[in-house]
Write a protein that holds these residues in place. Structure first.
Motif, short mmCIF file in Angstrom:
data_model
loop_
_atom_site.label_atom_id
_atom_site.label_comp_id
_atom_site.label_asym_id
_atom_site.label_seq_id
_atom_site.Cartn_x
_atom_site.Cartn_y
_atom_site.Cartn_z
N THR A 20 0.83 -1.20 0.00
CA THR A 20 0.00 0.00 0.00
C THR A 20 0.87 1.26 0.00
O THR A 20 0.42 2.31 -0.43
N ASP A 22 1.80 3.26 2.46
CA ASP A 22 0.91 4.20 3.15
C ASP A 22 1.47 4.58 4.53
O ASP A 22 0.82 4.30 5.53
N CYS A 49 -0.78 -0.81 -4.19
CA CYS A 49 -2.05 -1.54 -4.23
C CYS A 49 -3.21 -0.56 -4.27
O CYS A 49 -3.22 0.45 -3.57
N PRO A 52 -6.74 -3.27 -1.28
CA PRO A 52 -6.18 -4.50 -0.70
C PRO A 52 -7.30 -5.49 -0.37
O PRO A 52 -8.29 -5.11 0.26
N PRO A 58 -6.21 1.95 2.16
CA PRO A 58 -5.18 2.87 2.65
C PRO A 58 -5.79 4.12 3.28
O PRO A 58 -6.89 4.54 2.93
#
Length: 232
Positions: A20, A22, A49, A52, A58
């Motif tokens: 991600t 993030d 991604c 997810p 995220p």
């Protein structure tokens, strides 16, 4: 399941590192760089991604995660951002992304880069058995990790293990390499929690990423009740 011989000998493999991001941090970047060198790859593609399938969405927006990634790799041309999962609707299954990459280049060896924990959890992934028919797997092993895979996964590791990185460039898929990397115990979730508490993520992320985190305030608020319940 046998490794597929590359159509063009000398075509160097590329790595694919998903996540991600993030936010993206030095753990991601150092791992990518060490896999690039240790496996003698032409490049490593960082593949953020979109949605997810096994965790919360995220926290930062897609646009902001891309801005942070671009800022993080601006000085390293061998780390390339691949946006395909952000453009594709629905859950972001890695097997679908690998299939797209394979359709785009039949001769290029692909190396999916996974942490040891992700590799051990591979049987829970969507169509996981198809992955070695599309790419090699490079398992990132940090010091102290005991990579003991059992059952079908253990059999695959024993049968497909490639100790010589040169093997990754002579077949397009089907091999598993265990690559040692520097242990950097950094997690995106910890960075987000730090920022929520008013902390400074300096030296956990590149300075341009830190600047974006602080300027946008994207992680200043704690996740809501649903996010707290679902996030592992």
């Amino acid at each position: 399941m046998n490794p597929t011989v590359a159509v063009s000998s000398g075509t160097r493999a590329i790595g694919i590192l998903g996540g991600t991001f993030d936010p993206v941090h030095f753990g991601h970047l150092r791992t990518a760089l060490e896999v690039l060198a240790g496996c003698r790859l032409a490049a490593v593609h960082l593949m953020p991604c979109g949605l997810p399938p096994h965790r919360d969405p995220p926290v930062a927006s897609t646009e902001l995660r891309l801005r942070m990634l671009r800022a993080a790799v601006a000085s390293e041309p061998r780390l390339i951002i691949d946006e395909r999962e952000l453009r594709r609707p629905g859950p972001s299954y890695m097997v679908d992304s690998l299939a797209q990459c394979r359709d785009e280049d039949r001769a290029r060896p692909l190396c999916l880069v996974l942490g040891a924990d992700a590799f051990l959890g591979l049987p829970s992934w969507h169509r996981w058995r198809d992955i070695l028919g599309l790419a090699h797997i490079v398992v990132v092993q940090r010091p102290g990790w005991d990579l003991r895979a059992a059952g079908e996964l253990g059999d695959l590791l024993a049968e497909r293990r490639a100790d010589d990185p040169a093997a990754l460039h002579h077949a397009t898929d089907g091999l598993i390499r265990v690559q040692a990397v520097t242990a950097l115990d950094i997690a995106s979730s910890q960075i987000r929690a730090l920022v929520v508490q008013g902390g400074d993520p300096r030296f956990l992320v590149p300075d341009p990423v830190r600047d974006l985190i602080l300027a946008t305030g994207c992680y200043r608020q704690p996740p809501g009740p649903k996010e707290n319940r679902l996030r592992a």
